[in-house]
Design a protein around this motif. Structure first.
Motif, PDB file in Angstrom:
ATOM      1  N   THR A   1     -10.687  -0.189 -11.569  1.00  0.00           N
ATOM      2  CA  THR A   1     -10.776   1.249 -11.329  1.00  0.00           C
ATOM      3  C   THR A   1     -10.549   1.571  -9.861  1.00  0.00           C
ATOM      4  OG1 THR A   1     -12.342   1.458 -13.149  1.00  0.00           O
ATOM      5  CG2 THR A   1     -12.291   3.251 -11.558  1.00  0.00           C
ATOM      6  N   ALA A   2     -11.237   0.851  -8.984  1.00  0.00           N
ATOM      7  CA  ALA A   2     -11.100   1.096  -7.545  1.00  0.00           C
ATOM      8  C   ALA A   2      -9.679   0.794  -7.067  1.00  0.00           C
ATOM      9  CB  ALA A   2     -12.108   0.254  -6.765  1.00  0.00           C
ATOM     10  N   GLU A   3      -9.074  -0.277  -7.584  1.00  0.00           N
ATOM     11  CA  GLU A   3      -7.697  -0.612  -7.203  1.00  0.00           C
ATOM     12  C   GLU A   3      -6.730   0.475  -7.664  1.00  0.00           C
ATOM     13  OE1 GLU A   3      -7.712  -5.500  -7.303  1.00  0.00           O
ATOM     14  OE2 GLU A   3      -7.308  -4.402  -9.150  1.00  0.00           O
TER      15      GLU A   3
ATOM     16  N   ILE B   1      -4.748   2.518  -4.864  1.00  0.00           N
ATOM     17  CA  ILE B   1      -3.303   2.312  -4.787  1.00  0.00           C
ATOM     18  C   ILE B   1      -2.563   3.618  -5.068  1.00  0.00           C
ATOM     19  CG2 ILE B   1      -1.350   1.134  -5.887  1.00  0.00           C
ATOM     20  CD1 ILE B   1      -3.259  -1.302  -6.229  1.00  0.00           C
ATOM     21  N   ALA B   2      -3.022   4.378  -6.058  1.00  0.00           N
ATOM     22  CA  ALA B   2      -2.384   5.663  -6.362  1.00  0.00           C
ATOM     23  C   ALA B   2      -2.483   6.606  -5.167  1.00  0.00           C
ATOM     24  CB  ALA B   2      -3.024   6.290  -7.597  1.00  0.00           C
ATOM     25  N   TYR B   3      -3.636   6.629  -4.531  1.00  0.00           N
ATOM     26  CA  TYR B   3      -3.830   7.496  -3.363  1.00  0.00           C
ATOM     27  C   TYR B   3      -2.918   7.059  -2.220  1.00  0.00           C
ATOM     28  CZ  TYR B   3      -6.304  10.453  -0.017  1.00  0.00           C
ATOM     29  OH  TYR B   3      -6.618  11.421   0.911  1.00  0.00           O
ATOM     30  N   ALA B   4      -2.888   5.764  -1.957  1.00  0.00           N
ATOM     31  CA  ALA B   4      -2.039   5.246  -0.876  1.00  0.00           C
ATOM     32  C   ALA B   4      -0.559   5.481  -1.160  1.00  0.00           C
ATOM     33  CB  ALA B   4      -2.308   3.762  -0.669  1.00  0.00           C
ATOM     34  N   ASP B   5      -0.149   5.357  -2.424  1.00  0.00           N
ATOM     35  CA  ASP B   5       1.252   5.601  -2.782  1.00  0.00           C
ATOM     36  C   ASP B   5       1.668   7.041  -2.524  1.00  0.00           C
ATOM     37  OD1 ASP B   5       1.793   2.992  -3.534  1.00  0.00           O
ATOM     38  OD2 ASP B   5       1.479   3.346  -5.682  1.00  0.00           O
TER      39      ASP B   5
END
Length: 160
Positions: free
Chosen positions: A45-47, A51-55
């Motif tokens: 969940t955290a990944e 990752i979605a936020y960073a992308d």
């Protein structure tokens, strides 16, 4: 008479059976695996959220926002629905870094390759490039935001 009966019974058998020819073709072995290899490890969940936020934003997600989204994610029953809501929330944020429509209509192939590298860490296959290129060129209403949403809500994005 016996010989004649024998000949009548044996003659059809003699001409009815024949050996089939066996053909051997030398074919080079072909690898038919996907470009990205096998992605069988699901993101936690955290990944997924990080990752979605960073992308989309190009920076690390603030810890407080990650905690709040993780709690919402784990407390919701249908994981696909909450993943969809999180991605929609991120994409619709004014700070999200999403290219303009000019980019998608200019060099469509380059846009697709960059999007696949960004979200799937791989090059798109020729079929994927062809399909996306035709879809985008046939429908002028398709925006980069829609392509990003489609890629980020796919099953492949959920795995690494």
């Amino acid at each position: 008479m016996k010989k004649l009966i024998f000949l009548v019974l044996f003659l059809p058998y003699l001409f009815s059976c024949s050996r089939e020819n066996k053909y051997e073709y030398e074919v080079n072995p072909v690898d038919v695996s996907q470009n990205g290899g096998v992605k069988n490890s699901q993101k936690t969940t955290a990944e997924f959220i990080s990752i979605a936020y960073a992308d989309l934003f190009g920076i690390q997600i603030p810890q407080s926002r990650l905690v709040n989204l993780s709690i919402a994610y784990s407390s919701f029953g249908d994981q696909k629905v909450i993943e969809d809501r999180i991605i929609r929330n991120f994409i619709n944020d004014t700070l999200a870094i999403i290219p303009d429509s000019v980019v998608i209509n200019g060099d469509t192939s380059a846009f697709i390759v960059k999007a696949y590298k960004k979200f799937f860490n791989r090059e798109p296959s020729e079929f994927e490039k062809y399909t996306w290129k035709n879809t985008i060129r046939q429908d002028a209403s398709i925006k980069p935001l829609m392509v990003y949403y489609t890629l980020m809500t796919s099953d492949e994005y959920r795995f690494y």
